[in-house]
Design an enzyme around this catalytic site. Sequence first.
Site, PDB file in Angstrom:
ATOM      1  N   HIS A  57      -4.251   0.958   7.683  1.00 17.90           N
ATOM      2  CA  HIS A  57      -2.922   1.571   7.670  1.00 17.90           C
ATOM      3  C   HIS A  57      -2.868   2.718   6.668  1.00 17.90           C
ATOM      4  O   HIS A  57      -2.394   3.819   6.993  1.00 17.90           O
ATOM      5  CB  HIS A  57      -1.889   0.497   7.326  1.00 17.90           C
ATOM      6  CG  HIS A  57      -0.475   0.974   7.300  1.00 17.90           C
ATOM      7  ND1 HIS A  57       0.487   0.514   8.181  1.00 17.90           N
ATOM      8  CD2 HIS A  57       0.175   1.854   6.488  1.00 17.90           C
ATOM      9  CE1 HIS A  57       1.639   1.104   7.921  1.00 17.90           C
ATOM     10  NE2 HIS A  57       1.474   1.912   6.881  1.00 17.90           N
ATOM     11  N   GLU A  58      -3.356   2.472   5.446  1.00 18.56           N
ATOM     12  CA  GLU A  58      -3.258   3.500   4.412  1.00 18.56           C
ATOM     13  C   GLU A  58      -4.214   4.658   4.665  1.00 18.56           C
ATOM     14  O   GLU A  58      -3.864   5.820   4.448  1.00 18.56           O
ATOM     15  CB  GLU A  58      -3.500   2.890   3.029  1.00 18.56           C
ATOM     16  CG  GLU A  58      -2.510   1.807   2.634  1.00 18.56           C
ATOM     17  CD  GLU A  58      -1.048   2.241   2.766  1.00 18.56           C
ATOM     18  OE1 GLU A  58      -0.743   3.432   2.587  1.00 18.56           O
ATOM     19  OE2 GLU A  58      -0.208   1.373   3.076  1.00 18.56           O
ATOM     20  N   HIS A  86      -2.793   7.026   7.159  1.00 16.55           N
ATOM     21  CA  HIS A  86      -1.833   7.970   6.583  1.00 16.55           C
ATOM     22  C   HIS A  86      -2.532   9.250   6.128  1.00 16.55           C
ATOM     23  O   HIS A  86      -1.972  10.355   6.250  1.00 16.55           O
ATOM     24  CB  HIS A  86      -1.126   7.350   5.378  1.00 16.55           C
ATOM     25  CG  HIS A  86       0.133   6.606   5.704  1.00 16.55           C
ATOM     26  ND1 HIS A  86       1.210   7.209   6.326  1.00 16.55           N
ATOM     27  CD2 HIS A  86       0.502   5.327   5.468  1.00 16.55           C
ATOM     28  CE1 HIS A  86       2.181   6.319   6.463  1.00 16.55           C
ATOM     29  NE2 HIS A  86       1.776   5.171   5.961  1.00 16.55           N
ATOM     30  N   CYS A 101       6.190  -0.017   7.751  1.00 15.17           N
ATOM     31  CA  CYS A 101       5.743   1.113   6.933  1.00 15.17           C
ATOM     32  C   CYS A 101       6.897   1.587   6.068  1.00 15.17           C
ATOM     33  O   CYS A 101       8.033   1.689   6.551  1.00 15.17           O
ATOM     34  CB  CYS A 101       5.258   2.252   7.831  1.00 15.17           C
ATOM     35  SG  CYS A 101       4.716   3.724   6.931  1.00 15.17           S
ATOM     36  N   LEU A 102       6.611   1.892   4.823  1.00 11.65           N
ATOM     37  CA  LEU A 102       7.651   2.385   3.913  1.00 11.65           C
ATOM     38  C   LEU A 102       8.213   3.726   4.361  1.00 11.65           C
ATOM     39  O   LEU A 102       9.332   4.076   3.993  1.00 11.65           O
ATOM     40  CB  LEU A 102       7.087   2.494   2.492  1.00 11.65           C
ATOM     41  CG  LEU A 102       6.624   1.183   1.853  1.00 11.65           C
ATOM     42  CD1 LEU A 102       6.030   1.453   0.478  1.00 11.65           C
ATOM     43  CD2 LEU A 102       7.774   0.187   1.768  1.00 11.65           C
ATOM     44  N   GLY A 156       0.834  -1.188   0.000  1.00 13.21           N
ATOM     45  CA  GLY A 156       0.000   0.000   0.000  1.00 13.21           C
ATOM     46  C   GLY A 156       0.870   1.240   0.000  1.00 13.21           C
ATOM     47  O   GLY A 156       2.032   1.200   0.419  1.00 13.21           O
ATOM     48  N   GLN A 192       2.819   9.990   1.447  1.00 16.68           N
ATOM     49  CA  GLN A 192       4.118   9.315   1.493  1.00 16.68           C
ATOM     50  C   GLN A 192       5.015   9.700   0.317  1.00 16.68           C
ATOM     51  O   GLN A 192       6.205   9.408   0.338  1.00 16.68           O
ATOM     52  CB  GLN A 192       3.943   7.804   1.536  1.00 16.68           C
ATOM     53  CG  GLN A 192       3.318   7.300   2.837  1.00 16.68           C
ATOM     54  CD  GLN A 192       3.204   5.803   2.865  1.00 16.68           C
ATOM     55  OE1 GLN A 192       2.226   5.240   2.370  1.00 16.68           O
ATOM     56  NE2 GLN A 192       4.211   5.143   3.420  1.00 16.68           N
TER      57      GLN A 192
END
Length: 215
Positions: A168-169, A172, A126-127, A68, A73
Amino acid sequence: MAPPRDDRPLAERVEELLAAGGPLPIVAAGRPVLRRGTEPYDGQLGPALLARFVEALRDTMHAAPGVGLAAPQVGVELRIAVIEDPAPVPEEIAVARGRVPQPFRVLVNPVYEPAGPGRAAFFEGCLSVPGWQAVVARHAEVRLRGEDEHGRPLDEVFRGWPARIVQHETDHLDGTLYLDRAEPRSLSTNEAVAALWAQPAPQAAAEALGFELPQ
């Protein structure tokens, strides 16, 4: 002193971002764009630019790799995210975590709410927080509402790992990182997780590191 905010029109900023080509740079924790929240998408990019931006998000997610990616991000404060999970994990892990393949999806202006009382806790990364993972207890089932990239309404229930991904997304897009919801004592490097906590569920980590899992 905080860095100055870029107040140029979003379309101009996205055009500049895409002009470099290739995967987009991923913003790491500590940058204000990850904490400000986002503005609803309401045609700011136009159909053609939106399609290019979505494709760039997809390419960047694949290159990372991740399951995702949300617009903040890559430095864009729009309420847009993409998800996709081929779920390349052993069957034991897939069953324990409810991880099933998810096709590529675009989430525009998503919001979620619990769709049941259950909660599940697993290690999550997480990225934008590279190198680390922590245990996060999340709703086991959520109802997600929003639209797709073509403006078609989305109203769907997600369960298991797909529910974790959309939470999660969507978080963000509200300026929330997974660390805000994590069990602090579980924080581990990727190397430690691979060496010590690769079990399907985090019970061993909870016992060894001294934290409680939801019942």
